[in-house]
Design a protein around this motif. Structure first.
Motif, PDB file in Angstrom:
ATOM      1  N   ILE A  21      13.549 -79.466-102.520  1.00 37.27           N
ATOM      2  CA  ILE A  21      12.501 -80.491-102.056  1.00 37.27           C
ATOM      3  C   ILE A  21      11.288 -80.189-102.563  1.00 37.27           C
ATOM      4  O   ILE A  21      10.378 -81.157-102.880  1.00 37.27           O
ATOM      5  N   PHE A  57      19.725 -79.255-105.731  1.00 36.55           N
ATOM      6  CA  PHE A  57      20.236 -80.084-104.919  1.00 36.55           C
ATOM      7  C   PHE A  57      22.106 -79.948-105.112  1.00 36.55           C
ATOM      8  O   PHE A  57      22.721 -80.375-104.363  1.00 36.55           O
ATOM      9  N   TRP A  73      16.932 -84.452 -97.935  1.00 35.28           N
ATOM     10  CA  TRP A  73      16.053 -84.416 -99.132  1.00 35.28           C
ATOM     11  C   TRP A  73      15.259 -85.586 -99.276  1.00 35.28           C
ATOM     12  O   TRP A  73      13.910 -85.192 -99.677  1.00 35.28           O
TER      13      TRP A  73
END
Length: 113
Positions: A21, A57, A73
Motif C-alpha cells: 500500500i 500484493f 489495499w
C-alpha cells in the motif's frame, strides 16, 4: 475453493500488505510529477513503484483471501493517497468526500473481521 499455501504468518502478510500500500501511494504521489509520463525520471520511478507494489500484493495473496486483501489495499490506498494529496498538494476535501473516507475506513474494518 483453492488451497492457500501458508508462506508467512498472517501478521507478516499484513506487514507486506502495508508495504504494498505504501509503495502504491508513493507511486500515486509521484505520478503527479510525471507530466503525463513525459518526465522520464518520475515516470520510471512511478512504474517501478507500481510494479513493486503489485509484486508484494501478489505475495500477500498466498495467505490472505483476494476479497479481503484487495478491499484493504484499495481502500487504504485511497485513504492514504487522499491524505497525501491534502498535505502535499493542498487539495481540498468536501464534506461528502470526508463522509466517503469514513465509510471506507468502516468498510475495511468490517471486511477484515
Amino acid at each position: 475453493m483453492r488451497a492457500r499455501r501458508e508462506v508467512t504468518s498472517m501478521a507478516s502478510s499484513y506487514v507486506i500488505l502495508a508495504l504494498a500500500i505504501a509503495l502504491e501511494v508513493a507511486a500515486d504521489v509521484i505520478l503527479e510529477y510525471t507530466k503525463g509520463f513525459t518526465a522520464v525520471g518520475p515516470s520510471l520511478l512511478t512504474l517501478v513503484l507500481f510494479v513493486s507494489s503489485l509484486v508484494l500484493f501478489s505475495r500477500v495473496l498466498l495467505s490472505i483471501n483476494l476479497s479481503v486483501a484487495y478491499a484493504t489495499w484499495s481502500a487504504a490506498g485511497i485513504i492514504a493517497t487522499t491524505a497525501a494529496s491534502l498535505v502535499i498538494f493542498h487539495d481540498k476535501l468536501s464534506a461528502a468526500g470526508g463522509v466517503g473516507i469514513v465509510l471506507l475506513v468502516i468498510g475495511v474494518v468490517l471486511v477484515n473481521l
